[in-house]
Write a protein that holds these residues in place. Structure first.
Motif, PDB file in Angstrom:
ATOM      1  N   LYS A 141       5.019   0.101   1.145  1.00 24.43           N
ATOM      2  CA  LYS A 141       5.762  -0.474   0.006  1.00 24.43           C
ATOM      3  C   LYS A 141       4.863  -1.239  -0.969  1.00 24.43           C
ATOM      4  O   LYS A 141       4.902  -1.007  -2.169  1.00 24.43           O
ATOM      5  CB  LYS A 141       6.834  -1.462   0.510  1.00 24.43           C
ATOM      6  N   THR A 142       4.076  -2.159  -0.409  1.00 23.63           N
ATOM      7  CA  THR A 142       3.278  -3.024  -1.294  1.00 23.63           C
ATOM      8  C   THR A 142       2.216  -2.213  -2.024  1.00 23.63           C
ATOM      9  O   THR A 142       1.958  -2.433  -3.214  1.00 23.63           O
ATOM     10  CB  THR A 142       2.641  -4.165  -0.467  1.00 23.63           C
ATOM     11  N   ASP A 158       9.076 -10.276  -0.568  1.00 23.35           N
ATOM     12  CA  ASP A 158       8.905 -10.211   0.885  1.00 23.35           C
ATOM     13  C   ASP A 158       8.540 -11.626   1.327  1.00 23.35           C
ATOM     14  O   ASP A 158       7.364 -11.992   1.426  1.00 23.35           O
ATOM     15  CB  ASP A 158       7.800  -9.208   1.260  1.00 23.35           C
ATOM     16  N   SER A 174       2.532 -10.034   0.579  1.00 28.32           N
ATOM     17  CA  SER A 174       1.167  -9.489   0.535  1.00 28.32           C
ATOM     18  C   SER A 174       0.743  -8.951  -0.829  1.00 28.32           C
ATOM     19  O   SER A 174      -0.381  -8.471  -0.962  1.00 28.32           O
ATOM     20  CB  SER A 174       0.992  -8.412   1.611  1.00 28.32           C
ATOM     21  N   ASP A 202       9.067  -6.147  -4.549  1.00 28.90           N
ATOM     22  CA  ASP A 202       8.577  -5.777  -3.208  1.00 28.90           C
ATOM     23  C   ASP A 202       9.429  -6.520  -2.176  1.00 28.90           C
ATOM     24  O   ASP A 202       9.726  -7.710  -2.364  1.00 28.90           O
ATOM     25  CB  ASP A 202       7.103  -6.197  -3.067  1.00 28.90           C
TER      26      ASP A 202
HETATM   27 MG   LIG Z   1       4.416  -5.109   2.132  1.00 26.96          MG
END
Ligand SMILES: [Mg+2]
Ligand SMILES: Nc1ncnc2c1ncn2[C@@H]1O[C@H](COP(=O)(O)OP(=O)(O)OP(=O)(O)O)[C@@H](O)[C@H]1O
Length: 248
Positions: free
Chosen positions: A48-49, A72, A77, A150
């Motif tokens: 995802k990130t 998140d 991150s 995110d």
């Molecule tokens: Mg992530």
């Protein structure tokens, strides 16, 4: 693969694949006002990130004003990807400890801003479901062309589901070989139940080695240019945005 390939190697086939996903998202956006796009997955580590960071760069490259919001709040991150600090961010703005202007960070990429997660709270779901969070996202929509969010995996915690109710579209990242079809389906059902607007699935970490792909990394790109998009979509039934990359 900690670096952002669309910044460091924009002419690479992988960066080209990200631009391909960007085009798919733009197609989804015809006659719609798709500004807030949330990225989630079934499990951790599906990408995802990485994807949100790279896609944000490709949209910013189109002269669109873009912000990545790291929601998140459990394992933030985005700041690590962009190698910036995470002292203040979303939680500090929501708790009115800091102003948005003092938390938002410009990146080296023109038109791309980031707001990191900030201090990790003990009650992420409560914070994300607050009226303040909704207002925060709505305010960002006034300023930015695209707001990319995110989130943690929807297969594990509810945060992405909560945030999807403030988002115009949701993209599901599926890490090839990392998640079972059953679990991916459960995540999609979860999103459908709350009427999230699922705009597509991004198949990540798909290893094209050993497949019959005639065009290698550029497969989807040329297929679409050749006008075979319709037949491919019929075959796949679901909208699918692909990112081809060598598996680690
Ligand atoms: Mg992530
Ligand atoms: N297409 C890819 N090919 C190879 N490695 C990848 C790819 N996409 C992501 N990765 C790597 O997989 C790992 C997890 O990626 P990332 O942090 O983006 O996943 P995530 O879904 O955000 O994880 P989390 O759920 O923990 O937030 C990272 O080491 C990243 O560099």
């Amino acid at each position: 693969m900690n670096n952002i390939v669309t910044i460091e190697n924009p002419k690479s086939p992988i960066a080209e694949s990200y631009r391909n996903i960007r085009t798919n998202i733009e197609f989804s956006n015809i006659d719609k006002d798709l500004k807030t796009i949330l990225f989630t997955s079934s499990q951790q580590n599906e990408g995802k990130t990485t994807i949100v960071s790279n896609l944000a760069v490709t949209f910013a490259n189109l002269d669109k004003k873009v912000i990545i919001v790291d929601c998140d709040l459990r394992n933030p991150s985005v700041h690590k990807k962009f190698k910036i600090g995470n002292i203040y961010g979303v939680t500090d703005v929501l708790l009115e400890k800091k102003s948005f202007n003092s938390c938002v960070k410009e990146t080296d990429v023109k038109n791309l801003d980031i707001i990191t997660a900030g201090e990790i709270p003990f009650n992420p779901s409560e914070i994300l479901s607050s009226k303040k969070m909704k207002e925060f996202i709505n305010n960002l929509k006034e300023v930015y062309d695209y707001v990319f969010i995110d989130t943690p995996p929807i297969g594990i915690v509810t945060d992405a589901g909560i945030l999807s109710t403030y988002s115009d579209g949701v993209a599901m990242v599926v890490g090839s070989g990392e998640v079972s079809i059953e679990l991916a389906k459960v995540s999609v059902e979860r999103l459908n139940k709350i009427n999230a607007n699922l705009i597509g699935v991004i198949l990540n970490k798909f290893n094209i080695e050993g497949t019959n792909s005639q065009y290698g990394y550029y497969g989807m790109y040329y297929e679409e240019d050749n006008g075979s998009r319709l037949s491919r979509n019929k075959k796949n039934k679901r909208k699918k945005l692909n990112i081809f990359s060598k598996k680690k």
